[in-house]
Scaffold this active site. Structure first.
Site, PDB file in Angstrom:
ATOM      1  N   LYS A 105      -5.013  10.154   7.886  1.00  0.00           N
ATOM      2  CA  LYS A 105      -4.100  10.454   6.778  1.00  0.00           C
ATOM      3  C   LYS A 105      -4.772  10.131   5.434  1.00  0.00           C
ATOM      4  CE  LYS A 105      -1.418   7.598   5.241  1.00  0.00           C
ATOM      5  NZ  LYS A 105      -0.648   6.359   5.284  1.00  0.00           N
ATOM      6  N   THR A 107       0.855  -1.190   0.000  1.00  0.00           N
ATOM      7  CA  THR A 107       0.000   0.000   0.000  1.00  0.00           C
ATOM      8  C   THR A 107       0.887   1.234   0.000  1.00  0.00           C
ATOM      9  OG1 THR A 107      -1.887  -1.002   1.064  1.00  0.00           O
ATOM     10  CG2 THR A 107      -1.622   1.366   1.368  1.00  0.00           C
ATOM     11  N   LYS A 124      -8.149   3.012  -3.563  1.00  0.00           N
ATOM     12  CA  LYS A 124      -8.091   2.618  -2.152  1.00  0.00           C
ATOM     13  C   LYS A 124      -8.399   3.806  -1.231  1.00  0.00           C
ATOM     14  CE  LYS A 124      -5.952  -0.195   1.152  1.00  0.00           C
ATOM     15  NZ  LYS A 124      -4.786  -0.754   1.816  1.00  0.00           N
TER      16      LYS A 124
END
Lengths: 289, 289, 289, 289
Positions: free
Chosen positions: C238, C95, C170
């Protein structure tokens, strides 16, 4: 006192002219050298590169259009870095982000020079009248030696500590401005849609504890759906975004600024980014009823 | 000119005193009659009920503490309704919601009387100095005949159209005030948490286009976490809620006011409802880091 | 089919084990080589550097902990770049942000190699069960050749176009998740403060059109103020910030996500950043009444 | 068991038919009596007024269209109040606000009768299938005696305590729904404007921890800009407003619900109030770029 001056755009020209008027010896440079002519008529000297100005003068001021120009004048061939050295001061009054300012500071101080960032609040008129507000930060000694210069350029100068603080303070001021503009816009639209006169609302606000030059200056044109760009909406939105990022770094939750930022984004999506930031009222107004 | 005056609280006393000073003949009434004594010393007459005042005077002003008192003075035994009739004017300057105002208007005009609502902007000091801002609405002819009175009580009076508009305008002004206070609070906290001085931020704001008496008056005490209640936070939040409800009726989306309202609610949940509305900064400040 | 596998953390180990079970020949590498032992017992080969794995295998998968590790494995000495060449495919399932992905893509394709980014949705359990959701983007041919691998690792794989799209998708999924978590939190707190049972609310939600595994899984522990970190709040915040930045780039105003982001920031300021993101309910709950 | 049933609209008809099918003796009444015919064919008896139904039956259920109808059936001539008395139970399953419910409760219990409010979650199909969710509150003994009835009408019934709690719980559920719908809308629009497929986003969401019948049911039509009204946007916005008011009463700050409410208001101002509440995505989409 002798000073160098880099950058003769609208702001830089007004500021260097002011210095001449007040008896300073000024040596100027501008990317397009012909722009120096008018200054020369008033007594300025000219150099052919930033480096030459630095070489000649103990103190040099820069007023450049954006971070890119501010970096180029320092780091490019013929740039500030080639001549800066111990005993010389560089005062960058351009509006740049904290990161750019820190990069310039590191390079200048790495060569032994002194650095002060000094973004200003105020545009053409206050620049001509020596009524700017100067948000300085960096080398305290250089700041103090520069006070005679700042006294000519501005009505007030602040020393805010380490480099980056000038940029941050300006963001915070602009963030408050952006949220206030939204508060004002929502009120004007609510008055109008509730069957009240938004011009009367201006009069009432003007008589009370919230009266301020921004409402007074922009309200009447907003009520006429006119938004001549003094401070473009897309720049205001960028400053809101950067101020919110500053809040993110410091874990400060600011829901009103966040809502205002989304309203400015909506205004951008409506194609209003190049108009004055007061055009955010159009995002509030917009309806099909 | 002869006027009746109902209600001698802080505001009503200052206002009726002002009328006496300017040569009006004033007949007063107050629920606690002893409060009339001082006015009598300055030349006022007294009646024992609102109805008697109405009977005696062509024009009667009311300045009562809340909607409940405003209704009671009109509808209760010995109330305004018993004597109001064609040729008599009733001017209610209390701060009430539009609904209360409409109810009083209907009753007064149903008896042939004239009605004007005239909530004011400004508190004790402006009331004493005759510097209130008067947001009048209702019967235009009565408004015009009342101008000599309004000229004594206020620095400016506005005629806003149909009954209810005065109340609505006041809500809108207070909504802008509440959002501005949040914008200001977020900026002060962000400065502080970013390592800048929030006192310096006050100085900078004061020099720029956003300078206004509210920031100037409340900023220094906010930076000292002091909130002596001039306008209690719970009342400010109630006005935000009512202004948002007005937006709901008129399908005006106001995301910044909505975010500000939630911040005031958070402040209430922190037990700050009875402090000044500037205490909303505590909801922004609150953290455990 | 033979594949290389770089990175044997919790996810990488489960994934490479799955490939072995399904008959793939797997060559593994891990920074701490001893972590390869268990895989070797199940039939894997080992190499001493990423470059060796690339040299040996036509297809190599990476599953690294963060952008920093993902870059290091490619660009450092003994890294992927030393051996990648035409005819070889590199599939990074870590990721990372779109920028990191683009940087790796540029380097790989600059050497003639093929690149696919393939971040996954799902954690340890789905990785072990081959039930991940794979958000792939980049080289279409490589994606298609990788389908046998993806079919073992995930229950479904998506090809989303150019490199960066996997990372963006995502973020969007996580943004919806963060706003939903706030919606849920506000509802639970409102029920509780209104004198209703927040456990009963869970039961009611579970029977209706909004029933979903997240509410079901996290609701009961949230009602007990327990937040064991499955997805840390600071990472969720975040991702909200990055999704809002993506909205900024594309001029999409998202007031609900912005409000949710500020709530997560408030939660961070309350010291909850390392707990599960469901701890945002504490920011809603917090009061002194 | 014998029950009365007042109101044979879409919901009431399905519910009373269900009771007949399960062997209950049902006596019906409807303002337009002809609507009773179909029920009579299936074995129901008919009365000519609510009062007669109450007189005849120990337990009477009402399912009326709105608060106004619910009040009228109780308080008007020939209404429930004329015959309600000790030993008789009245179960109002209409969707009304807490205030209406409390008013009815006071009147019924004032005559010695028992009262339960029981708003339902679910529409036509679940009503026909006996799959409603029943949010009951009020008299506990009556609730328990009514369980055989609720078991036929719903898949689950909850007893939530004092009268008003059923209405409140429904508002909270709908508030979560409205915020979730905004979270979903923002995600779909962001995907689309970022160059990703919003249909693929639906597929991805459907495979993960957020999968829920609402996203599944409404997503595909939202991506086609189609909003056939299952639950009208203006009603959803009204429920958001009332839930926020409930938060206001209890000093619960809910910034995400407040932002969602403003988005629904913006959608109303765009003329979308009569479409399904999923049309709020149009307020997110709207732009001129």
């Amino acid at each position: 006192m002798e000073v160098g001056f880099l950058g003769l755009g609208i702001m830089g020209k007004a500021m260097s002219m002011n210095l001449l008027k007040h008896g300073f010896k000024v040596t100027v440079w501008n990317r397009t050298l012909s722009k120096c002519d008018e200054l020369v008529e008033h007594g300025a000297s000219v150099c052919e590169s930033p480096a030459e100005v630095i070489k000649k003068c103990k103190y040099t001021i820069a007023m450049l259009s954006d971070p890119c120009a501010a970096l180029s004048v320092v780091f490019d061939k013929g740039g500030v870095l080639e001549q800066i050295c111990e005993g010389k001061g560089y005062i960058d009054m351009s509006t740049v982000d904290a990161e750019t300012s820190l990069k310039i500071n590191e390079a200048i101080t790495g060569k032994g020079g002194w650095f002060v960032e000094g973004p200003v609040s105020g545009s053409k008129k206050p620049a001509e009248d020596g009524q700017l507000i100067i948000l300085a930060a960096g080398d305290k000694a250089l700041f103090e030696e520069s006070i005679p210069v700042f006294d000519v350029l501005g009505k007030r100068s602040f020393f805010l500590g380490q480099v980056g603080n000038g940029a941050k303070m300006k963001l915070i001021v602009n963030m408050i401005m952006g949220s206030m503009m939204n508060a004002f816009s929502e009120g004007l639209v609510l008055a109008d849609k509730s069957g009240l006169s938004s011009d009367t609302l201006l009069d009432i606000l003007d008589l009370g504890a919230m009266t301020n030059p921004m409402f007074k200056g922009k309200g009447p044109s907003m009520n006429k759906s006119s938004y001549p760009p003094a401070f473009p909406l897309k720049h205001q939105q960028k400053d809101m975004r950067l101020a919110l990022a500053l809040g993110d770094e410091n874990a400060v939750s600011m829901p009103v600024a966040a809502a205002a930022n989304e309203a400015f984004k909506k205004a951008r999506s409506l194609g209003l980014g190049d108009l004055d930031f007061s055009a955010v009222i159009e995002a509030v107004k917009f309806s099909r009823e």
